[in-house]
Design a protein around this motif. Sequence first.
Motif, short mmCIF file in Angstrom:
data_model
loop_
_atom_site.label_atom_id
_atom_site.label_comp_id
_atom_site.label_asym_id
_atom_site.label_seq_id
_atom_site.Cartn_x
_atom_site.Cartn_y
_atom_site.Cartn_z
N LEU A 90 -24.01 27.27 -62.82
CA LEU A 90 -24.78 28.40 -63.28
C LEU A 90 -25.28 28.07 -61.65
O LEU A 90 -25.82 29.14 -60.55
CB LEU A 90 -26.63 29.27 -63.84
N GLY A 91 -26.15 27.04 -61.19
CA GLY A 91 -26.43 26.87 -60.11
C GLY A 91 -25.74 26.89 -58.84
O GLY A 91 -26.02 26.78 -57.79
N ALA A 92 -24.55 25.83 -58.66
CA ALA A 92 -23.45 25.89 -58.13
C ALA A 92 -23.18 27.35 -57.31
O ALA A 92 -22.85 27.83 -56.62
CB ALA A 92 -22.48 25.39 -58.24
N GLY A 93 -22.97 28.24 -58.82
CA GLY A 93 -22.46 29.50 -58.36
C GLY A 93 -23.37 30.74 -57.78
O GLY A 93 -23.33 31.74 -56.58
N LEU A 94 -24.04 30.46 -58.38
CA LEU A 94 -25.46 31.64 -57.60
C LEU A 94 -26.05 30.86 -55.89
O LEU A 94 -25.85 31.85 -55.36
CB LEU A 94 -26.83 31.00 -57.89
N PHE A 95 -25.66 29.47 -55.76
CA PHE A 95 -25.61 29.52 -54.14
C PHE A 95 -24.62 30.11 -53.78
O PHE A 95 -24.61 30.09 -52.26
CB PHE A 95 -25.63 27.43 -54.42
N LEU A 96 -22.93 29.49 -53.76
CA LEU A 96 -21.80 30.17 -53.43
C LEU A 96 -22.44 31.46 -52.94
O LEU A 96 -21.67 32.03 -52.41
CB LEU A 96 -20.71 29.95 -54.10
N PHE A 144 -36.23 45.24 -46.96
CA PHE A 144 -37.04 44.39 -47.57
C PHE A 144 -37.25 43.59 -46.16
O PHE A 144 -36.72 42.67 -45.22
CB PHE A 144 -36.43 44.04 -48.47
N ASP A 145 -38.69 42.87 -46.72
CA ASP A 145 -38.59 41.44 -46.34
C ASP A 145 -37.77 40.35 -46.55
O ASP A 145 -37.29 40.25 -48.28
CB ASP A 145 -40.34 40.96 -46.97
N TRP A 146 -37.25 38.96 -46.54
CA TRP A 146 -36.88 38.55 -46.73
C TRP A 146 -36.51 37.57 -47.93
O TRP A 146 -35.53 37.38 -48.90
CB TRP A 146 -36.17 37.43 -45.89
N LYS A 147 -38.15 37.16 -48.55
CA LYS A 147 -38.20 36.64 -49.57
C LYS A 147 -37.57 37.39 -50.76
O LYS A 147 -37.20 37.04 -51.80
CB LYS A 147 -39.65 36.52 -49.66
N PRO A 148 -38.70 38.84 -51.20
CA PRO A 148 -38.26 40.53 -52.07
C PRO A 148 -37.14 40.66 -52.10
O PRO A 148 -35.76 40.62 -52.80
CB PRO A 148 -39.14 41.40 -51.98
N LYS A 149 -36.33 40.08 -50.68
CA LYS A 149 -34.68 40.53 -50.79
C LYS A 149 -33.45 39.32 -51.47
O LYS A 149 -32.97 39.60 -52.58
CB LYS A 149 -34.40 40.65 -49.44
N LEU A 150 -34.47 38.27 -51.32
CA LEU A 150 -32.86 36.95 -51.24
C LEU A 150 -33.78 36.94 -53.27
O LEU A 150 -32.89 36.79 -54.49
CB LEU A 150 -34.16 36.05 -50.89
N LEU A 151 -34.91 37.08 -53.15
CA LEU A 151 -35.16 37.08 -55.24
C LEU A 151 -34.80 37.77 -55.71
O LEU A 151 -33.77 37.78 -56.76
CB LEU A 151 -36.69 37.40 -55.88
N LEU A 152 -34.46 39.12 -55.26
CA LEU A 152 -33.41 40.68 -55.87
C LEU A 152 -32.39 39.63 -56.26
O LEU A 152 -31.30 40.02 -57.42
CB LEU A 152 -33.58 41.33 -55.12
N GLN A 153 -31.50 39.64 -55.35
CA GLN A 153 -29.80 38.94 -55.30
C GLN A 153 -29.59 37.18 -55.92
O GLN A 153 -29.05 37.68 -56.50
CB GLN A 153 -30.16 37.84 -53.30
N ALA A 154 -31.03 36.67 -55.86
CA ALA A 154 -31.16 35.88 -56.78
C ALA A 154 -30.74 35.70 -58.87
O ALA A 154 -30.03 36.15 -59.71
CB ALA A 154 -31.97 34.81 -57.15
N VAL A 155 -31.35 37.69 -58.69
CA VAL A 155 -31.71 37.28 -60.00
C VAL A 155 -30.41 38.69 -61.17
O VAL A 155 -29.53 38.44 -61.41
CB VAL A 155 -32.88 38.71 -60.21
#
Length: 232
Positions: A138-144, A110-121
């Motif tokens: 949720l925000g703090a947990g997702l960041f970590l 993956f390019d970094w953008k779709p990979k990061l999006l999948l990880q976020a979801v």
Amino acid sequence: MSGTVLQAIFLSFLGSLVVAAAAAPFLLPVLRRIKAAQTVSSHLPEHQAKQGTPTMGGLIILLGALAGILIGGGATTFSLAPVLLLIGFGLVGFADDYLVPKMKPGSRGFDWKPKLLLQAVVGLGALWISGVRDAGLLGAGLFLILFFSNAYNFADGLDGLAGSLGLILFAAVILMLPLLAAPAVESALWGLAPVAAAVAAGFLPFLWLNAPPAKVFMGDVGALALGGALGT
């Protein structure tokens, strides 16, 4: 710490160790056969000898860890998020390591953008399913989760580095839990100990194959999942 918790830790560790050790000699030839190989950047001439070394060895750790968690009694409400991330991020990593390069020859995933999006979801889904509803948490947990997942992924590719770091980090989680466990949340926090023990045990057979000179690397299938679970 109760005898029940100690028993769960022991069973999780032993179950993971046995399953990972049994899976390792079967997975390695499979990874070679399907040509799941390490791709080394042309900008790193000193590491070109690693070109073609099998990757996705993180499957050894994940199989052992998930089996150990089941043997130790399964995930509790408090440990559900890291278990979901082991599975969800493992699937994202598998797509990045194997499916995308097969569908797009010459691609490294993956390019970094779709990979990061999948990880976020996946990360938000794991937190939501495990009962986190507060927007701040949720925000703090997702960041970590995203931070640890991608930071740990950078350690993969050098002989023994990601495996030894992971073993130390997950063992440290078990040792830190008594310091964090106030009486009101002791049982909840100790729900994490068998999960950490199962993951730590899964690293041992992997390190046997990943020690210099490495016969297999972890790949995103392992590094993204293990880093994400650590972040929770």
